[in-house]
Design a protein around this motif. Structure first.
Motif, PDB file in Angstrom:
ATOM      1  N   ASN A   1      20.335 -16.146  -5.692  1.00 37.81           N
ATOM      2  CA  ASN A   1      20.591 -16.014  -4.259  1.00 37.81           C
ATOM      3  C   ASN A   1      19.776 -17.047  -3.491  1.00 37.81           C
ATOM      4  N   ASP A   2      20.002 -17.138  -2.195  1.00 34.57           N
ATOM      5  CA  ASP A   2      19.356 -18.174  -1.389  1.00 34.57           C
ATOM      6  C   ASP A   2      17.865 -17.926  -1.195  1.00 34.57           C
ATOM      7  N   LEU A   3      17.447 -16.666  -1.157  1.00 35.75           N
ATOM      8  CA  LEU A   3      16.029 -16.390  -0.982  1.00 35.75           C
ATOM      9  C   LEU A   3      15.236 -16.928  -2.173  1.00 35.75           C
ATOM     10  N   LEU A   4      15.766 -16.733  -3.370  1.00 38.40           N
ATOM     11  CA  LEU A   4      15.137 -17.331  -4.553  1.00 38.40           C
ATOM     12  C   LEU A   4      15.104 -18.851  -4.428  1.00 38.40           C
ATOM     13  N   ALA A   5      16.201 -19.427  -3.984  1.00 34.34           N
ATOM     14  CA  ALA A   5      16.287 -20.891  -3.873  1.00 34.34           C
ATOM     15  C   ALA A   5      15.278 -21.430  -2.864  1.00 34.34           C
ATOM     16  N   LEU A   6      15.085 -20.722  -1.746  1.00 31.80           N
ATOM     17  CA  LEU A   6      14.105 -21.168  -0.751  1.00 31.80           C
ATOM     18  C   LEU A   6      12.701 -21.123  -1.335  1.00 31.80           C
ATOM     19  N   GLY A   7      12.417 -20.118  -2.165  1.00 28.82           N
ATOM     20  CA  GLY A   7      11.122 -20.059  -2.836  1.00 28.82           C
ATOM     21  C   GLY A   7      10.943 -21.200  -3.825  1.00 28.82           C
ATOM     22  N   VAL A   8      12.003 -21.524  -4.560  1.00 26.01           N
ATOM     23  CA  VAL A   8      11.953 -22.657  -5.489  1.00 26.01           C
ATOM     24  C   VAL A   8      11.682 -23.949  -4.728  1.00 26.01           C
ATOM     25  N   LEU A   9      12.337 -24.142  -3.597  1.00 22.72           N
ATOM     26  CA  LEU A   9      12.108 -25.337  -2.780  1.00 22.72           C
ATOM     27  C   LEU A   9      10.645 -25.442  -2.361  1.00 22.72           C
ATOM     28  N   GLN A  10      10.038 -24.315  -2.004  1.00 22.61           N
ATOM     29  CA  GLN A  10       8.619 -24.320  -1.628  1.00 22.61           C
ATOM     30  C   GLN A  10       7.755 -24.791  -2.788  1.00 22.61           C
ATOM     31  N   ALA A  11       8.015 -24.261  -3.987  1.00 27.70           N
ATOM     32  CA  ALA A  11       7.215 -24.636  -5.163  1.00 27.70           C
ATOM     33  C   ALA A  11       7.377 -26.122  -5.478  1.00 27.70           C
ATOM     34  N   LEU A  12       8.578 -26.622  -5.388  1.00 25.92           N
ATOM     35  CA  LEU A  12       8.826 -28.044  -5.679  1.00 25.92           C
ATOM     36  C   LEU A  12       8.157 -28.933  -4.649  1.00 25.92           C
ATOM     37  N   TYR A  13       8.220 -28.530  -3.387  1.00 25.51           N
ATOM     38  CA  TYR A  13       7.597 -29.315  -2.310  1.00 25.51           C
ATOM     39  C   TYR A  13       6.087 -29.381  -2.501  1.00 25.51           C
ATOM     40  N   GLU A  14       5.484 -28.220  -2.824  1.00 28.06           N
ATOM     41  CA  GLU A  14       4.032 -28.188  -3.025  1.00 28.06           C
ATOM     42  C   GLU A  14       3.612 -29.043  -4.218  1.00 28.06           C
ATOM     43  N   ALA A  15       4.484 -29.184  -5.214  1.00 25.31           N
ATOM     44  CA  ALA A  15       4.172 -29.982  -6.406  1.00 25.31           C
ATOM     45  C   ALA A  15       4.459 -31.463  -6.188  1.00 25.31           C
ATOM     46  N   GLY A  16       4.975 -31.822  -5.014  1.00 19.76           N
ATOM     47  CA  GLY A  16       5.240 -33.218  -4.705  1.00 19.76           C
ATOM     48  C   GLY A  16       6.548 -33.752  -5.263  1.00 19.76           C
ATOM     49  N   LEU A  17       7.426 -32.873  -5.708  1.00 17.54           N
ATOM     50  CA  LEU A  17       8.717 -33.328  -6.237  1.00 17.54           C
ATOM     51  C   LEU A  17       9.719 -33.489  -5.096  1.00 17.54           C
ATOM     52  N   ARG A  18      10.634 -34.406  -5.283  1.00 12.29           N
ATOM     53  CA  ARG A  18      11.665 -34.675  -4.278  1.00 12.29           C
ATOM     54  C   ARG A  18      12.960 -33.964  -4.667  1.00 12.29           C
ATOM     55  N   VAL A  19      13.530 -33.297  -3.683  1.00 18.09           N
ATOM     56  CA  VAL A  19      14.833 -32.642  -3.854  1.00 18.09           C
ATOM     57  C   VAL A  19      15.830 -33.411  -2.990  1.00 18.09           C
ATOM     58  N   PRO A  20      16.890 -33.921  -3.612  1.00 19.05           N
ATOM     59  CA  PRO A  20      17.374 -33.681  -4.977  1.00 19.05           C
ATOM     60  C   PRO A  20      17.037 -34.768  -5.986  1.00 19.05           C
ATOM     61  N   ASP A  21      16.263 -35.801  -5.595  1.00 18.92           N
ATOM     62  CA  ASP A  21      16.052 -36.951  -6.480  1.00 18.92           C
ATOM     63  C   ASP A  21      15.403 -36.562  -7.804  1.00 18.92           C
ATOM     64  N   ASP A  22      14.387 -35.702  -7.742  1.00 16.16           N
ATOM     65  CA  ASP A  22      13.716 -35.285  -8.978  1.00 16.16           C
ATOM     66  C   ASP A  22      14.368 -34.050  -9.593  1.00 16.16           C
ATOM     67  N   ILE A  23      14.829 -33.159  -8.754  1.00 15.32           N
ATOM     68  CA  ILE A  23      15.466 -31.931  -9.241  1.00 15.32           C
ATOM     69  C   ILE A  23      16.386 -31.389  -8.150  1.00 15.32           C
ATOM     70  N   ALA A  24      17.598 -31.014  -8.519  1.00 16.63           N
ATOM     71  CA  ALA A  24      18.582 -30.487  -7.569  1.00 16.63           C
ATOM     72  C   ALA A  24      18.502 -28.965  -7.547  1.00 16.63           C
ATOM     73  N   VAL A  25      18.878 -28.376  -6.404  1.00 14.52           N
ATOM     74  CA  VAL A  25      18.801 -26.925  -6.250  1.00 14.52           C
ATOM     75  C   VAL A  25      20.079 -26.395  -5.597  1.00 14.52           C
ATOM     76  N   VAL A  26      20.635 -25.329  -6.188  1.00 18.01           N
ATOM     77  CA  VAL A  26      21.798 -24.636  -5.614  1.00 18.01           C
ATOM     78  C   VAL A  26      21.427 -23.169  -5.416  1.00 18.01           C
ATOM     79  N   GLY A  27      21.766 -22.637  -4.253  1.00 15.83           N
ATOM     80  CA  GLY A  27      21.533 -21.229  -3.975  1.00 15.83           C
ATOM     81  C   GLY A  27      22.833 -20.434  -4.014  1.00 15.83           C
ATOM     82  N   TYR A  28      22.756 -19.205  -3.515  1.00 19.43           N
ATOM     83  CA  TYR A  28      23.928 -18.329  -3.527  1.00 19.43           C
ATOM     84  C   TYR A  28      23.837 -17.369  -2.348  1.00 19.43           C
ATOM     85  N   ASP A  29      24.898 -17.239  -1.612  1.00 19.97           N
ATOM     86  CA  ASP A  29      25.101 -16.378  -0.435  1.00 19.97           C
ATOM     87  C   ASP A  29      25.385 -17.204   0.816  1.00 19.97           C
ATOM     88  N   ASP A  30      24.752 -18.397   0.918  1.00 18.43           N
ATOM     89  CA  ASP A  30      24.845 -19.241   2.112  1.00 18.43           C
ATOM     90  C   ASP A  30      24.433 -18.465   3.356  1.00 18.43           C
TER      91      ASP A  30
END
Length: 347
Positions: free
Chosen positions: A256-285
């Motif tokens: 779901n999207d809430l999980l995806a928003l949490g994943v985005l936070q973890a990736l941002y804190e680790a300095g990774l670029r979305v989507p260049d380093d890793i792509a993310v898809v959520g669910y529910d919109d």
């Protein structure tokens, strides 16, 4: 598949409780109103019978025969989740069309809360309820039928034919999400899932594996990391786990999207670029998906339309002088592509 209306079981009354427990009506009344004067053994026996029979005190029974409530109820898992807020809003739209009010009950994943809501709904003679209660829907449906309360199941299929339901093809949604990632060139995808007791979580996994199989990749191309809850906090924890994998996937599909928003936070804190380093898809919109720091690609589930359809079916089912045929409506999800996946995977 449609079918004729099944006759609901008669509502359980205080006489039924007394007979089953082998006590007088007065004893049952005392257990309900003055429990301190009843022995612990008798009180426990009566309460056990009340629970097994599904007895609910019907204070609204003093209303005149033929009185029709102007209120319907909607029971959802969590109003903090924007998906359920939108679903309840759809039910409210349907109620407004029929000049009815809506009672919203939340926390339906908790059996104690679900029982309390049923007691409230029954005691006030609410016309019926839309049930979006996740893994507990079978138990909730059984309780509603015991108490002859009309209902429509939303966000999944009714566990028995004598009820309407409005669901979404989550297998198709999971397939669309992962197929999109494969079309972008990804060959290693992490599936951040929720509690496996949820049918929606299992269906989205099945759809994701279908897309993997159709692409000719082995099932191991989809790695699942499960979460105990479908929340931002759980998603952030899962994001850290993704970063700790020996071979990090190039894409993440979240249940779901809430999980995806949490994943985005973890990736941002680790300095990774979305989507260049890793792509993310959520669910529910949900509404927040488009306004995230990196706008989130997500599978849109028409929550408001689902609630509106479920509300209309319930109102039709409970209208006086009409013959209602139960229907099982399946809505189709839609992939909404945004910046969180619009880059080629790193080689």
């Amino acid at each position: 598949m449609a079918g004729p209306v099944g006759r609901p079981r008669p509502r359980v009354g205080i006489k039924d409780v007394a007979r089953e427990a082998g006590v007088s009506l007065g004893t049952v009344s005392n257990v309900l109103n003055r429990p301190e004067i009843v022995s612990e053994e008798t009180r426990s026996r009566v309460l056990e019978v009340i629970d097994s029979l599904g007895y609910v005190r019907a204070e609204g029974a003093r209303q005149l025969r033929g009185w029709a409530s102007r209120v319907i109820a909607v029971m959802v898992l969590d109003m903090a989740n924007p998906f359920f807020t939108a679903l309840a809003s759809g039910v409210e739209q349907a109620a407004r069309e029929a000049d009815l009010g809506v009672m919203v009950c939340t926390g339906a994943h908790d059996p104690a809360e679900a029982t309390r809501h049923l007691s409230l709904i029954t005691s006030h003679q609410v016309r019926g309820a839309v049930l979006a209660s996740g893994e507990g829907v079978g138990r909730t449906v059984a309780a509603f039928r015991r108490n002859a309360v009309p209902f429509v199941v939303a966000d999944q299929y009714a566990p028995q034919p004598a009820a309407c339901s409005v669901g979404i093809d989550d297998v198709a949604g999971g397939r669309a999400a992962v197929r999109h990632l494969l079309e972008r060139g990804h060959r290693s995808v992490a599936y951040i899932s929720g509690p496996d007791r949820l049918q929606q979580v299992r269906d989205r996994r099945r759809g994701a594996l279908t897309a993997i199989g159709e692409s000719g990749l082995p099932s191991t191309a989809l790695r699942e990391l499960s979460c105990d809850a479908l929340t931002v906090t759980a998603g952030k924890d899962a994001g850290h786990r993704v970063l700790g994998l020996p071979e990090r996937p190039t894409a993440v599909f979240c249940a779901n999207d809430l999980l995806a928003l949490g994943v985005l936070q973890a990736l941002y804190e680790a300095g990774l670029r979305v989507p260049d380093d890793i792509a993310v898809v959520g669910y529910d919109d949900i509404e927040f998906a488009a306004s995230a720091v990196v706008p989130l690609t997500s599978v849109r589930r028409p929550a408001s339309a689902m609630g509106r359809q479920a509300g209309r079916l319930l109102i039709e089912d409970t209208a006086h002088g009409t013959r209602h045929t139960h229907r099982h409506v399946v809505l189709q999800p839609e992939l909404v592509v945004r910046r969180s996946t619009l880059a080629a995977p790193a080689r």
